[in-house]
Design a protein around this motif. Structure first.
Motif, short mmCIF file in Angstrom:
data_model
loop_
_atom_site.label_atom_id
_atom_site.label_comp_id
_atom_site.label_asym_id
_atom_site.label_seq_id
_atom_site.Cartn_x
_atom_site.Cartn_y
_atom_site.Cartn_z
N THR A 27 -8.89 -118.99 40.66
CA THR A 27 -7.63 -118.52 41.26
C THR A 27 -7.85 -117.15 41.88
O THR A 27 -8.39 -116.26 41.22
CB THR A 27 -6.52 -118.44 40.19
OG1 THR A 27 -6.35 -119.72 39.57
CG2 THR A 27 -5.20 -118.01 40.82
N LEU A 28 -7.42 -116.99 43.10
CA LEU A 28 -7.57 -115.70 43.77
C LEU A 28 -6.67 -114.66 43.14
O LEU A 28 -5.56 -114.97 42.69
CB LEU A 28 -7.26 -115.84 45.26
CG LEU A 28 -8.20 -116.76 46.06
CD1 LEU A 28 -7.74 -116.85 47.50
CD2 LEU A 28 -9.63 -116.26 45.99
N GLY A 29 -7.15 -113.43 43.11
CA GLY A 29 -6.42 -112.35 42.44
C GLY A 29 -5.33 -111.71 43.28
O GLY A 29 -4.63 -110.82 42.80
N ASN A 30 -5.20 -112.13 44.54
CA ASN A 30 -4.16 -111.60 45.41
C ASN A 30 -3.20 -112.73 45.80
O ASN A 30 -3.59 -113.64 46.53
CB ASN A 30 -4.79 -110.99 46.67
CG ASN A 30 -3.80 -110.21 47.52
OD1 ASN A 30 -2.64 -110.58 47.63
ND2 ASN A 30 -4.27 -109.13 48.13
N PRO A 31 -1.96 -112.70 45.32
CA PRO A 31 -1.03 -113.81 45.58
C PRO A 31 -0.66 -113.99 47.04
O PRO A 31 -0.14 -115.03 47.43
CB PRO A 31 0.20 -113.43 44.74
CG PRO A 31 0.10 -111.95 44.56
CD PRO A 31 -1.35 -111.63 44.51
N ASP A 32 -0.93 -112.97 47.87
CA ASP A 32 -0.60 -113.07 49.29
C ASP A 32 -1.65 -113.87 50.07
O ASP A 32 -1.43 -114.19 51.24
CB ASP A 32 -0.50 -111.67 49.91
CG ASP A 32 0.68 -110.88 49.35
OD1 ASP A 32 1.68 -111.52 48.93
OD2 ASP A 32 0.60 -109.64 49.31
N VAL A 33 -2.77 -114.18 49.44
CA VAL A 33 -3.86 -114.90 50.09
C VAL A 33 -4.09 -116.23 49.38
O VAL A 33 -4.32 -116.27 48.18
CB VAL A 33 -5.17 -114.07 50.10
CG1 VAL A 33 -6.29 -114.85 50.77
CG2 VAL A 33 -4.95 -112.74 50.80
N LYS A 34 -4.00 -117.31 50.13
CA LYS A 34 -4.18 -118.65 49.56
C LYS A 34 -5.64 -119.10 49.57
O LYS A 34 -6.09 -119.83 48.69
CB LYS A 34 -3.33 -119.67 50.32
CG LYS A 34 -1.84 -119.34 50.34
CD LYS A 34 -1.27 -119.14 48.96
CE LYS A 34 0.21 -118.78 49.00
NZ LYS A 34 0.72 -118.43 47.65
N LYS A 35 -6.38 -118.68 50.61
CA LYS A 35 -7.80 -119.04 50.71
C LYS A 35 -8.58 -117.82 51.17
O LYS A 35 -8.14 -117.10 52.09
CB LYS A 35 -8.01 -120.19 51.70
CG LYS A 35 -7.47 -121.54 51.22
CD LYS A 35 -7.75 -122.63 52.25
CE LYS A 35 -7.16 -123.97 51.82
NZ LYS A 35 -7.87 -124.56 50.68
N MET A 43 -5.03 -105.31 47.46
CA MET A 43 -3.71 -105.43 46.84
C MET A 43 -3.37 -104.15 46.06
O MET A 43 -2.25 -103.63 46.16
CB MET A 43 -3.68 -106.63 45.90
CG MET A 43 -2.34 -106.85 45.21
SD MET A 43 -2.36 -108.27 44.10
CE MET A 43 -3.51 -107.70 42.83
N GLU A 44 -4.33 -103.64 45.30
CA GLU A 44 -4.10 -102.43 44.51
C GLU A 44 -3.87 -101.22 45.42
O GLU A 44 -3.04 -100.36 45.11
CB GLU A 44 -5.27 -102.20 43.57
CG GLU A 44 -5.34 -103.22 42.45
CD GLU A 44 -6.54 -103.03 41.54
OE1 GLU A 44 -7.45 -102.24 41.92
OE2 GLU A 44 -6.57 -103.65 40.46
#
Length: 333
Positions: A52-60, A301-302
């Motif tokens: 699972t990617l650590g940034n929810p704004d990016v799907k792939k 993201m951070e």
């Protein structure tokens, strides 16, 4: 009356001196220079399937694969596919080893990796191969533009000109999802020592430009079996091979990336079935690449969260100052 004098003894037969031929040097190190678990294929595959990617704004996450023509970048993408599908795949077109000396890849194309019917959250972007000459192969500016998300899939590479902002495939306002979060350089182990200095200069220029943007990079070193007979006979000797260690050190010196970011692999070439040892090396490299790319997404993201917090603190501070000024004004009134 007999003849006088001594009778000479026959000369000893000539025996040629045997020249000493030293034994050939041992091509193998006493112990592996990198620890590797050859039984982790299924565990790696499962880990990547569940990633699972650590940034929810990016799907792939986008991963750009670049390299010299003939190094095996398209074959590497196919080998990734093969490792997940359990069969030999060939979605990315490749040229025969005796084919044209120019790149077979003419258009930018992203390949979403699938495991069975499941699409995984990473896309490997295939580009035209790099060549030493300035007006040949993919251009430095095109590579940089792709990394920064300014180029849409389907863009046709042109050897004599770079992407124009007027081109229909130019993306004026790329989002984080459009950008590449890792750049993979594919370098052939059997020819790394002969790599043209002009090509190395191109790679270093790309490296400097995208490093300034915080984009991580790795090297995939292909054709290890063609570079070392020991490895050709037994792939599990890859991390005890002196020759492979020398090739990795050379990559480290020429490109400037740390050895921890250099992964020797064997691409599928003429096989008709997949092999666990080949898959294990490829999947381990992919795990590292995806983790590095994800780290970049989390960093972004951070950074954005930090900027928002700083902006809010500044706004709160301004509001307090305004409130204090209003109170002072009321008191004086």
């Amino acid at each position: 009356m007999g003849s006088s004098g001594s009778t000479s003894s026959p000369a000893p037969a000539y025996t040629p001196t045997r020249s000493y031929t030293p034994p050939p040097p041992n091509p193998e190190l006493d112990k592996p220079f990198r620890k590797f678990n050859w039984n982790q294929k299924e565990a790696l595959k499962k880990k990547l399937e569940d990633f699972t990617l650590g940034n929810p704004d990016v799907k792939k996450v986008n991963i750009l694969v670049a390299g010299q023509i003939g190094a095996g970048k398209s074959s590497f993408i196919n080998s990734i596919d093969s490792a997940f599908q359990g069969r030999i795949c060939s979605r990315a077109p490749v040229n025969s080893s005796g084919g044209d000396s120019h790149s077979f890849t003419k258009h930018l194309k992203g390949f979403t990796i699938r495991s069975g019917e499941k699409s995984l959250p990473f896309v490997f972007k295939d580009v035209m191969g790099l060549e030493p000459d300035n007006l040949a192969g993919s251009h430095i500016e095109d590579i940089i533009s792709i990394v920064l998300g300014h180029v849409k899939d389907g863009y046709e590479f042109k050897e004599k000109q770079t992407l124009s902002f007027k081109d229909e495939h130019f993306n004026m306002n790329p989002t984080l999802s459009d950008q590449a979060s890792c750049l993979v350089y594919v370098i052939a182990a059997d020819t790394v020592q002969f790599t043209d200095d002009k090509l190395i200069a191109k790679l270093k220029c790309i490296r400097e430009r995208i490093s300034a943007k915080g984009i991580p990079q790795v090297v995939i070193m292909t054709k290890v079996d063609e570079a070392c007979p020991l490895v050709k006979n037994n792939l599990r000797k890859i991390y005890t091979s002196k020759k492979i260690k020398e090739k990795m050190d050379l990559c480290n010196t020429k490109i400037g990336l740390p050895l921890s970011n250099i992964f020797p692999v064997k691409n599928y070439h003429d096989e008709i079935d997949t092999e666990d040892d080949v898959d294990a090396l490829i999947l381990k490299a992919i795990e590292q690449i995806v983790q590095i790319a994800n780290d970049k997404l989390v960093d972004v993201m951070e950074d954005e969260m930090k900027k928002k917090e700083e902006k809010k603190e500044k706004e709160d501070k301004m509001k307090k100052m305004e409130d204090a000024m209003k109170k002072t004004h009321i008191q004086y009134c």
